[in-house]
Design a protein around this motif. Structure first.
Motif, mmCIF file in Angstrom:
data_model
loop_
_atom_site.group_PDB
_atom_site.id
_atom_site.type_symbol
_atom_site.label_atom_id
_atom_site.label_comp_id
_atom_site.label_asym_id
_atom_site.label_seq_id
_atom_site.Cartn_x
_atom_site.Cartn_y
_atom_site.Cartn_z
ATOM 1 N N GLU A 114 1.609 0.065 3.439
ATOM 2 C CA GLU A 114 1.378 1.498 3.240
ATOM 3 C C GLU A 114 1.379 1.844 1.755
ATOM 4 O O GLU A 114 0.548 2.640 1.286
ATOM 5 N N TRP A 115 2.307 1.253 1.005
ATOM 6 C CA TRP A 115 2.343 1.498 -0.443
ATOM 7 C C TRP A 115 1.057 1.013 -1.100
ATOM 8 O O TRP A 115 0.477 1.690 -1.945
ATOM 9 N N LEU A 116 0.606 -0.158 -0.689
ATOM 10 C CA LEU A 116 -0.595 -0.727 -1.278
ATOM 11 C C LEU A 116 -1.814 0.149 -0.986
ATOM 12 O O LEU A 116 -2.643 0.405 -1.881
ATOM 13 N N THR A 117 -1.919 0.612 0.251
ATOM 14 C CA THR A 117 -3.043 1.478 0.613
ATOM 15 C C THR A 117 -3.025 2.768 -0.193
ATOM 16 O O THR A 117 -4.068 3.242 -0.657
ATOM 17 N N THR A 118 -1.828 3.325 -0.382
ATOM 18 C CA THR A 118 -1.708 4.565 -1.152
ATOM 19 C C THR A 118 -2.125 4.365 -2.603
ATOM 20 O O THR A 118 -2.832 5.198 -3.189
ATOM 21 N N GLU A 119 -1.708 3.241 -3.193
ATOM 22 C CA GLU A 119 -2.070 2.963 -4.582
ATOM 23 C C GLU A 119 -3.581 2.777 -4.733
ATOM 24 O O GLU A 119 -4.171 3.219 -5.719
ATOM 25 N N LEU A 120 -4.204 2.141 -3.770
ATOM 26 C CA LEU A 120 -5.656 1.965 -3.827
ATOM 27 C C LEU A 120 -6.370 3.307 -3.710
ATOM 28 O O LEU A 120 -7.362 3.564 -4.399
ATOM 29 N N GLN A 121 -5.844 4.175 -2.856
ATOM 30 C CA GLN A 121 -6.457 5.490 -2.696
ATOM 31 C C GLN A 121 -6.344 6.322 -3.970
ATOM 32 O O GLN A 121 -7.246 7.106 -4.289
ATOM 33 N N LYS A 122 -5.227 6.161 -4.703
ATOM 34 C CA LYS A 122 -5.062 6.899 -5.955
ATOM 35 C C LYS A 122 -6.167 6.563 -6.950
ATOM 36 O O LYS A 122 -6.561 7.402 -7.763
ATOM 37 N N MET A 123 -6.649 5.326 -6.899
ATOM 38 C CA MET A 123 -7.673 4.880 -7.848
ATOM 39 C C MET A 123 -9.043 4.754 -7.186
ATOM 40 O O MET A 123 -9.917 4.056 -7.670
ATOM 41 N N ASN A 124 -9.195 5.448 -6.044
ATOM 42 C CA ASN A 124 -10.504 5.549 -5.374
ATOM 43 C C ASN A 124 -11.099 4.174 -5.051
ATOM 44 O O ASN A 124 -12.275 3.909 -5.309
ATOM 45 N N ALA A 125 -10.279 3.277 -4.515
ATOM 46 C CA ALA A 125 -10.740 1.931 -4.173
ATOM 47 C C ALA A 125 -10.485 1.668 -2.697
ATOM 48 O O ALA A 125 -9.488 2.128 -2.124
ATOM 49 N N ASN A 126 -11.387 0.923 -2.088
ATOM 50 C CA ASN A 126 -11.247 0.512 -0.695
ATOM 51 C C ASN A 126 -10.824 -0.951 -0.633
ATOM 52 O O ASN A 126 -11.254 -1.765 -1.454
ATOM 53 N N LEU A 127 -10.009 -1.271 0.352
ATOM 54 C CA LEU A 127 -9.504 -2.637 0.493
ATOM 55 C C LEU A 127 -10.637 -3.646 0.600
ATOM 56 O O LEU A 127 -10.591 -4.715 -0.005
ATOM 57 N N GLU A 128 -11.676 -3.317 1.342
ATOM 58 C CA GLU A 128 -12.777 -4.247 1.557
ATOM 59 C C GLU A 128 -13.528 -4.561 0.272
ATOM 60 O O GLU A 128 -14.198 -5.591 0.168
ATOM 61 N N ASN A 129 -13.424 -3.682 -0.720
ATOM 62 C CA ASN A 129 -14.151 -3.865 -1.978
ATOM 63 C C ASN A 129 -13.311 -4.542 -3.051
ATOM 64 O O ASN A 129 -13.776 -4.764 -4.167
#
Length: 286
Positions: free
Chosen positions: A192-207
């Motif tokens: 959950e922390w990792l997903t939140t950090e990626l969202q802060k920087m407008n990045a998707n996990l798949e990318n």
């Protein structure tokens, strides 16, 4: 059995044997191997090559030769670990080439090293003047290791008597677009922390091609789409700025108040915040 099938099976068997021997006995780059180790590996490669195409030679013969060489390599390795004289005989000892800033020409002649060879090896170590070298030794593997003079060594925080924060190995938490849960847990974090950090920087996990978490919990990553612009992390710089602001506010309060007791209290707190700022600043620098 067709010849091409037999050649393929022999080659496969030789590859498997060489792979096992390499994994068990060879744990260093080829350039760092001793002359004996290189000779054994080259002999094994030749035996595999010849045994793969010489169909008139029974397969048991090259396998026996590989087994003998493997046992020989294991025995030499075992004895080298236990006996210094034996290790020196097979691997060789380091020979000083430069000592106290002076070139030892006699040692160079014994090792059949020319002046051009010496200067070339020094340049490979980013040293272009032999006078900058305090000590150089030619290792048994043929590598030249050097110690530059004190005034030619890079400036380090230790020389400047500066304290720097300890460095821990960064953990890779995403690789090829997939989350690595074990390293994430090692840092005391979760998905959950990792997903939140990626969202802060407008990045998707798949990318995300690869992502790492440093010792401060800062997430950095690289995307498959190199043209995509990322939002720069601001948590650490913002923390530093807030501490500096609190210190400045305390100094201002000390100037504005007429109460001597309060003034001293503000000044004392301002000094404490300054110390905190100096302690925290190295950790907020990227």
């Amino acid at each position: 059995m067709p010849n091409w099938v037999e050649v393929g099976l022999r080659s496969l068997a030789g590859f498997v044997i060489l792979f096992i021997l390499a994994r068990v006995f060879v744990r260093k780059p080829l350039g760092e191997s001793s002359l004996f180790e290189f000779s054994i590996m080259a002999s094994m490669a030749i035996i595999v090559a010849v045994g793969s195409i010489q169909l008139t030679t029974p397969i048991v013969l090259p396998i026996t030769a590989l087994a003998v060489l493997g046992i020989l390599m294991f025995g030499v390795s075992l004895l080298s670990q236990k006996n210094k004289a034996f290790r020196s005989f097979f691997s060789g000892d380091g020979v000083p080439i430069i000592k106290d800033g002076k070139i030892l020409e006699d040692n160079m002649k014994k090792q059949r090293m020319t002046t051009d060879d010496l200067l070339s090896r020094l340049r490979s170590k980013d040293v272009f003047q032999y006078a900058d070298v305090e000590f150089a030794v030619l290792e048994g593997s043929g590598e030249l290791n050097i110690l530059t003079k004190q005034d030619q060594q890079p400036i380090t925080p230790k020389i400047l008597k500066q304290k720097v924060p300890p460095i821990k190995e960064p953990e890779t938490v995403i690789m090829d677009g997939r989350i690595l849960h074990e390293p994430l847990t090692t840092r005391g974090l979760n998905q959950e922390w990792l997903t939140t950090e990626l969202q802060k920087m407008n990045a998707n996990l798949e990318n995300v091609f690869v992502a790492q978490v440093d010792e401060y919990g800062q997430l950095t990553f690289d995307l498959y789409d190199d043209a995509m612009q990322l939002t720069t992390p601001t948590e650490l710089p913002l923390l530093e700025a807030n501490i500096k602001k609190v210190q400045a506010d305390l100094e201002l309060f000390a100037l504005d108040t007429e109460n001597e007791e309060a003034k001293k209290s503000y000044q004392r707190c301002s000094k404490q915040m300054k110390q905190i700022y100096q302690t925290v600043t190295p950790y907020t620098k990227e």
